[in-house]
Design an enzyme around this catalytic site. Structure first.
Site, mmCIF file in Angstrom:
data_model
loop_
_atom_site.group_PDB
_atom_site.id
_atom_site.type_symbol
_atom_site.label_atom_id
_atom_site.label_comp_id
_atom_site.label_asym_id
_atom_site.label_seq_id
_atom_site.Cartn_x
_atom_site.Cartn_y
_atom_site.Cartn_z
ATOM 1 N N ASN A 53 8.261 -44.831 -29.562
ATOM 2 C CA ASN A 53 9.397 -45.332 -29.614
ATOM 3 C C ASN A 53 10.104 -45.482 -28.032
ATOM 4 O O ASN A 53 11.147 -45.004 -27.842
ATOM 5 C CB ASN A 53 10.317 -44.682 -30.616
ATOM 6 C CG ASN A 53 11.852 -45.298 -30.768
ATOM 7 O OD1 ASN A 53 11.774 -46.888 -30.751
ATOM 8 N ND2 ASN A 53 12.782 -44.660 -31.220
ATOM 9 N N HIS A 55 11.295 -46.158 -24.645
ATOM 10 C CA HIS A 55 12.289 -47.272 -24.025
ATOM 11 C C HIS A 55 12.277 -47.033 -22.336
ATOM 12 O O HIS A 55 11.182 -46.643 -21.891
ATOM 13 C CB HIS A 55 13.894 -46.669 -24.178
ATOM 14 C CG HIS A 55 13.956 -45.262 -24.133
ATOM 15 N ND1 HIS A 55 13.959 -44.578 -22.888
ATOM 16 C CD2 HIS A 55 13.828 -44.155 -24.808
ATOM 17 C CE1 HIS A 55 14.103 -43.178 -23.078
ATOM 18 N NE2 HIS A 55 14.242 -43.181 -24.365
ATOM 19 N N HIS A 58 11.196 -43.863 -20.779
ATOM 20 C CA HIS A 58 9.717 -43.477 -20.915
ATOM 21 C C HIS A 58 8.921 -44.222 -19.901
ATOM 22 O O HIS A 58 7.962 -43.621 -19.348
ATOM 23 C CB HIS A 58 9.166 -43.717 -22.124
ATOM 24 C CG HIS A 58 9.676 -42.859 -23.182
ATOM 25 N ND1 HIS A 58 10.446 -43.421 -24.318
ATOM 26 C CD2 HIS A 58 9.745 -41.631 -23.673
ATOM 27 C CE1 HIS A 58 10.684 -42.543 -24.963
ATOM 28 N NE2 HIS A 58 10.362 -41.391 -24.649
ATOM 29 N N GLY A 170 10.406 -36.116 -18.240
ATOM 30 C CA GLY A 170 11.908 -36.437 -17.940
ATOM 31 C C GLY A 170 12.688 -35.164 -17.733
ATOM 32 O O GLY A 170 12.801 -34.375 -18.655
ATOM 33 N N LYS A 172 15.788 -35.481 -18.513
ATOM 34 C CA LYS A 172 16.687 -35.595 -19.752
ATOM 35 C C LYS A 172 16.501 -34.448 -20.480
ATOM 36 O O LYS A 172 17.582 -33.858 -20.983
ATOM 37 C CB LYS A 172 16.570 -37.010 -20.431
ATOM 38 C CG LYS A 172 18.084 -37.344 -20.950
ATOM 39 C CD LYS A 172 17.888 -38.004 -22.255
ATOM 40 C CE LYS A 172 17.861 -37.099 -23.461
ATOM 41 N NZ LYS A 172 17.220 -37.378 -24.618
#
Ligand code: PAF
Length: 302
Positions: A53, A55, A58, A170, A172
């Protein structure tokens, strides 16, 4: 790639041909052979593990890997062991076709998309588990018990299946990144871990697969999480005690319609409560907005 290439699939047989072709390995033996071949040629190999999935965030990890190595392997595996019983494992979006097209365009050389049995030969429940003490018990670990055991377990398994020299994650998911750094050191896994900066939408919202769960109204409110963390970072950098800044952010988020799990200033290395010895600090936040659980974090200027 010779023999190794023969064992790789061009996508899956039932899948339409993509615009740009990307080699897809379903089996550990194929991905290992491809990497052994590259490494024998003196090429450096990078690895970006994902759950698909994908985005732009990534894809920026793929670019970060490309800057450092000659060949990039990306895995797509929705890992059952990191989802709690009431979490979104079944609902987690599976978008293999778009993902593989995007990865091919982003410069991925090989996509590893194993089945659950390939990753967990004894089944997800029967697998050997990796637990990283302390770092995994706080922040998201407190509200998602067992989550980081699942992450650590699959990452170790993937590192063994995909013997790359560099892996990119990441920032994040900063807590995840620290846990992976720690387990690599602890278990002497010969791989360099690179943290790549969080990619944000124009209004500051951190890119995440979970943003797709936001309604149009919630999407307008969602950047407030980032703003709340910016506010904490500013206040704490200006000398305000962390608990006061955390409380103000928590209240602001509640007023905006969030259900916060935590807003917390922590040492960037040990993720423990802030003391002068564990500077630099970061601020971490996790909050539900409708069906979406958003997380974010920022450095606090020293
Ligand atoms: O960050 C993710 O997407 C996942 O936690 C990871 C690292 C791929 C492990 O399943």
């Amino acid at each position: 790639m010779g023999r190794a290439r023969d064992k790789l699939l061009r996508r899956t047989p039932d899948e339409p041909v993509s615009r740009i072709q990307l080699d897809v390995a379903r089996r550990m033996v194929a991905v290992r052979e491809a990497i052994a071949h590259w490494r024998a040629e003196g090429l450096r190999v990078g690895f970006v593990p994902t759950m698909g999935n994908l985005h732009a965030g990534h894809l920026s990890l793929v670019s970060a890997a490309r800057e450092r190595v000659d060949r990039v392997v990306v895995s797509i595996f929705v890992n059952p062991t990191q989802f709690g019983e009431n979490e979104d494992f079944d609902a987690y979006p599976r978008t293999f076709r778009e993902d593989s097209d995007n990865l091919a365009a982003a410069g991925c050389d090989l996509l590893f998309a194993p089945a659950v049995e390939e990753v967990y030969p004894y089944g997800p429940a029967g697998t050997t588990r990796i637990t990283v003490p302390a770092l995994a018990d706080t922040l998201c670990g407190e509200v998602r018990p067992g989550h980081f055991d699942g992450v650590a377990t699959v990452v170790v398994r993937l590192f063994n299946m995909v013997p790359a020299q560099v892996a990119v994650f990441g920032e994040k998911d900063y807590q995840q990144l620290q846990i992976i750094r720690r387990l690599v050191k602890d278990l002497a896994i010969p791989i360099e871990i690179v943290g790549a900066p969080t990619l944000r939408e124009a209004d500051g919202l951190a890119m995440s697969s979970r943003n797709a769960y936001l309604s149009v109204e919630e999407r307008d409110v969602a950047p407030r999480l980032h703003q709340a963390l910016q506010d904490v970072a500013r206040r704490v950098a200006g000398g305000e005690p962390a608990p006061a800044a955390e409380k103000a952010a928590w209240q602001g988020l509640q007023q905006a319609g969030f259900r916060p799990d935590y807003v917390a200033v922590r040492g960037a290395g040990d993720l423990a409560v802030p003391v002068p010895e564990n500077r630099p600090w970061r601020v971490f936040g996790a909050a539900w907005l409708g069906q979406a659980r958003l997380i974010d974090n920022l450095p606090i200027p020293d």
